[in-house]
Design a protein around this motif. Structure first.
Motif, PDB file in Angstrom:
ATOM      1  N   THR A   1      44.291  60.207  43.624  1.00 28.62           N
ATOM      2  CA  THR A   1      42.939  60.759  43.636  1.00 28.62           C
ATOM      3  C   THR A   1      41.945  59.673  43.252  1.00 28.62           C
ATOM      4  O   THR A   1      42.158  58.962  42.262  1.00 28.62           O
ATOM      5  N   ILE A   2      40.899  59.557  44.035  1.00 35.50           N
ATOM      6  CA  ILE A   2      39.799  58.643  43.719  1.00 35.50           C
ATOM      7  C   ILE A   2      38.563  59.499  43.529  1.00 35.50           C
ATOM      8  O   ILE A   2      38.129  60.196  44.461  1.00 35.50           O
ATOM      9  N   GLN A   3      37.996  59.459  42.337  1.00 33.53           N
ATOM     10  CA  GLN A   3      36.794  60.238  42.044  1.00 33.53           C
ATOM     11  C   GLN A   3      35.554  59.384  42.251  1.00 33.53           C
ATOM     12  O   GLN A   3      35.579  58.159  42.067  1.00 33.53           O
ATOM     13  N   ARG A   4      34.482  60.053  42.648  1.00 31.08           N
ATOM     14  CA  ARG A   4      33.177  59.395  42.798  1.00 31.08           C
ATOM     15  C   ARG A   4      33.323  58.085  43.572  1.00 31.08           C
ATOM     16  O   ARG A   4      32.990  57.002  43.087  1.00 31.08           O
ATOM     17  N   THR A   5      33.820  58.181  44.787  1.00 30.31           N
ATOM     18  CA  THR A   5      34.151  56.990  45.568  1.00 30.31           C
ATOM     19  C   THR A   5      32.962  56.037  45.720  1.00 30.31           C
ATOM     20  O   THR A   5      31.796  56.463  45.818  1.00 30.31           O
ATOM     21  N   GLN A   6      33.289  54.766  45.761  1.00 28.33           N
ATOM     22  CA  GLN A   6      32.325  53.680  45.957  1.00 28.33           C
ATOM     23  C   GLN A   6      32.704  52.929  47.235  1.00 28.33           C
ATOM     24  O   GLN A   6      33.851  52.994  47.684  1.00 28.33           O
ATOM     25  N   GLN A   7      31.761  52.186  47.778  1.00 27.75           N
ATOM     26  CA  GLN A   7      32.028  51.459  49.021  1.00 27.75           C
ATOM     27  C   GLN A   7      33.159  50.451  48.844  1.00 27.75           C
ATOM     28  O   GLN A   7      33.933  50.210  49.778  1.00 27.75           O
ATOM     29  N   GLU A   8      33.280  49.884  47.665  1.00 30.32           N
ATOM     30  CA  GLU A   8      34.348  48.905  47.444  1.00 30.32           C
ATOM     31  C   GLU A   8      35.732  49.547  47.395  1.00 30.32           C
ATOM     32  O   GLU A   8      36.741  48.828  47.363  1.00 30.32           O
ATOM     33  N   ASP A   9      35.787  50.880  47.409  1.00 31.18           N
ATOM     34  CA  ASP A   9      37.086  51.554  47.473  1.00 31.18           C
ATOM     35  C   ASP A   9      37.633  51.590  48.896  1.00 31.18           C
ATOM     36  O   ASP A   9      38.795  51.963  49.105  1.00 31.18           O
ATOM     37  N   SER A  10      36.826  51.206  49.867  1.00 30.79           N
ATOM     38  CA  SER A  10      37.283  51.197  51.255  1.00 30.79           C
ATOM     39  C   SER A  10      38.444  50.225  51.405  1.00 30.79           C
ATOM     40  O   SER A  10      38.323  49.035  51.075  1.00 30.79           O
ATOM     41  N   ALA A  11      39.566  50.725  51.890  1.00 33.76           N
ATOM     42  CA  ALA A  11      40.788  49.929  51.991  1.00 33.76           C
ATOM     43  C   ALA A  11      41.868  50.793  52.626  1.00 33.76           C
ATOM     44  O   ALA A  11      41.664  51.983  52.885  1.00 33.76           O
ATOM     45  N   VAL A  12      43.010  50.169  52.834  1.00 35.16           N
ATOM     46  CA  VAL A  12      44.200  50.934  53.217  1.00 35.16           C
ATOM     47  C   VAL A  12      45.015  51.184  51.961  1.00 35.16           C
ATOM     48  O   VAL A  12      45.301  50.254  51.202  1.00 35.16           O
ATOM     49  N   TYR A  13      45.377  52.430  51.739  1.00 34.24           N
ATOM     50  CA  TYR A  13      46.183  52.797  50.580  1.00 34.24           C
ATOM     51  C   TYR A  13      47.604  53.053  51.070  1.00 34.24           C
ATOM     52  O   TYR A  13      47.857  53.947  51.878  1.00 34.24           O
ATOM     53  N   LEU A  14      48.509  52.220  50.573  1.00 36.20           N
ATOM     54  CA  LEU A  14      49.898  52.250  51.027  1.00 36.20           C
ATOM     55  C   LEU A  14      50.793  52.835  49.948  1.00 36.20           C
ATOM     56  O   LEU A  14      50.695  52.480  48.775  1.00 36.20           O
ATOM     57  N   CYS A  15      51.684  53.698  50.369  1.00 31.44           N
ATOM     58  CA  CYS A  15      52.678  54.281  49.478  1.00 31.44           C
ATOM     59  C   CYS A  15      54.045  53.720  49.867  1.00 31.44           C
ATOM     60  O   CYS A  15      54.304  53.445  51.056  1.00 31.44           O
ATOM     61  N   ALA A  16      54.897  53.530  48.887  1.00 27.50           N
ATOM     62  CA  ALA A  16      56.242  53.019  49.140  1.00 27.50           C
ATOM     63  C   ALA A  16      57.233  53.732  48.234  1.00 27.50           C
ATOM     64  O   ALA A  16      56.858  54.245  47.175  1.00 27.50           O
ATOM     65  N   SER A  17      58.492  53.748  48.652  1.00 19.32           N
ATOM     66  CA  SER A  17      59.507  54.356  47.801  1.00 19.32           C
ATOM     67  C   SER A  17      60.799  53.551  47.869  1.00 19.32           C
ATOM     68  O   SER A  17      61.040  52.803  48.816  1.00 19.32           O
TER      69      SER A  17
END
Lengths: 110, 115
Positions: free
Chosen positions: B78-94
């Motif tokens: 969860t990302i609260q109060r998003t900012q422009q610098e949060d723009s990215a690819v969020y990768l999950c791994a297991s």
């Protein structure tokens, strides 16, 4: 500080022109060194894990080697479909996060 | 499915809004990781879950970021109060776990754009 550095940042090859990518590391300990391939818009795809100096692993045209300070990914007679970004990562201890380098973007033209 | 599954694959949100990103790891994998990849940058570690142990949150960049893992399987970032610098690819791994094999497999990522 644990650090992973990959070189070159970008590499252009002609089809069939063999070369090597470098991954050097400065870490407090080495549980394993990982190589991944990443295509544009995709997640990293696992290639190899190396655990100790002197170890080598091969897959098709790729061969990964490991020394105490660096790893090489050798690409023999590359084809255009080998074009991708190759990522190197180290794991300091079992069950800890991987530390990634910034990658080498390989372009192979026919 | 056979691999790590992430949703949504793409998300465009307005600055200041909250977003939730979901990860469904490979069945049987007890270890789960979240990474962030910004344009032209390497993968940045965010958080790591291993079984029932307390998560390693050392990579979270600010208190606007949080993650949970329910029932030892699915995870939500969860990302609260998003900012422009949060723009990215969020990768999950297991991976299978701490001692039983540590090949780490990645999902395709969630592309987040904050406008």
């Amino acid at each position: 500080e644990d650090q992973v550095t990959q070189s070159p940042e970008a590499l252009r090859l002609q089809e069939g022109e063999s070369s090597s990518l470098n991954c050097s590391y400065t870490v407090s300990g080495l549980r394993g060194l990982f190589w991944y391939r990443q295509d544009p818009g995709k997640g990293p795809e696992f290639l190899f894990t190396l655990y100790s100096a002197g170890e080598e692993k091969e897959k098709e045209r790729l061969k990964a080697t490991l020394t105490k300070k660096e790893s090489f990914l050798h690409i023999t007679a590359p084809k255009p479909e080998d074009s991708a970004t190759y990522l190197c990562a180290v794991q300091i201890q079992a069950g800890t996060a991987l530390i990634f380098g910034k990658g080498t973007t390989l372009s192979v033209s026919s | 499915g056979a691999g790590v599954s992430q949703s949504p694959s793409n998300k465009v949100t307005e600055k200041g809004k909250d977003v939730e990103l979901r990860c469904d790891p490979i069945s049987g994998h007890t270890a789960l990781y979240w990474y962030r990849q910004s344009l032209g940058q390497g993968l940045e570690f965010l958080i790591y879950f291993q079984g029932n142990s307390a998560p390693d949150k050392s990579g979270l960049p600010s208190d606007r970021f949080s993650a949970e893992r329910t029932g030892g399987s699915v995870s939500t970032l969860t990302i609260q109060r998003t900012q422009q610098e949060d723009s990215a690819v969020y990768l999950c791994a297991s991976s299978q776990g701490r001692f039983s094999g540590n090949t780490i497999y990645f999902g395709e990522g969630s592309w987040l754009t904050v406008v």
